[in-house]
Scaffold this active site. Sequence first.
Site, PDB file in Angstrom:
ATOM      1  CG  ASP A   1       7.851   7.260 -17.938  1.00  0.00           C
ATOM      2  OD1 ASP A   1       8.622   6.845 -18.824  1.00  0.00           O
ATOM      3  OD2 ASP A   1       6.926   8.047 -18.161  1.00  0.00           O
TER       4      ASP A   1
ATOM      5  CG  ASP B   1       5.562   3.044 -23.495  1.00  0.00           C
ATOM      6  OD1 ASP B   1       5.583   4.282 -23.507  1.00  0.00           O
ATOM      7  OD2 ASP B   1       5.143   2.366 -24.460  1.00  0.00           O
TER       8      ASP B   1
END
Length: 268
Positions: free
Chosen positions: A213, A215
């Site tokens: 993903d 940050d």
Amino acid sequence: MTENIRKIKLGIIGGTGFEDADLLSNYEKKKVHTPYGATSDLVVTGTIDGVDLAAISRHGESHTLIPGNVNFRANIWAMKDLGVTHIIGTTACGSLREDIKPGDLVFVDQFIDRSYKREQTFYEGTLTCHITMAEPFCFNLRKLFMNGAKKMKVPFHEKGTMVSIEGPRFSTKAESHLFRQWGCDVVNMTIVPECILAREVGIHYASIAMVTDYDCWKERDGGLSVDEIMATIEKNTSSGEKLIFDVLKHIKSWDDCGCDVAYQYAML
Ligand SMILES: [Zn+2]
């Protein structure tokens, strides 16, 4: 099998997909005693495509070890003890760049160390080892990753800087923005000191970093659900495993990277 292949023993540290006894011939799961205590988990050994390998699940059998509690020295010592010549470390990571997307693989070439309570050396007695870290990852292994990922048509990045944080908490937004300003591309919690210790014992090491993903620097509409993150992790794990199978077909001994002898020039 060539003479070259016979000398190779590949170590895999990560959330390994090599626990399956059907994948390996000569499958064994064993305890390896080290001067640093227990490894994260029992070590799986066996052979695939004529290449011997040894695999350790970094976070232990039910993912019970937080990053700061992983016994990195025991894991690397066990690998050396078993005759491992090359290690592939697989790791999930967060992206610090818009163009490094969830699902991408990053074959990092640099790290910045933000860990602060880990043992980072085997040399703490009468010998001091000032090991070179200018190029911390084996470029020959990284080249194999690139060739494999191209064939598999998996989105990947040839290089990148990993900031390795202590964890287990994630970064604040301020930290995440700071890491971007520092030129970091991805963030994880385990690459340090694993790659350092491997170099101290002369093992070629490189990492397949799998982006789960973005940050927290990136503002999201509504955020990701756990299901979405798990779906990315599953996809990543399977591309990481496939890539390791491709590496197994092409791995060989090489001496132009210098990973195996760096420690010999580092002793005081
Ligand atoms: Zn190397």
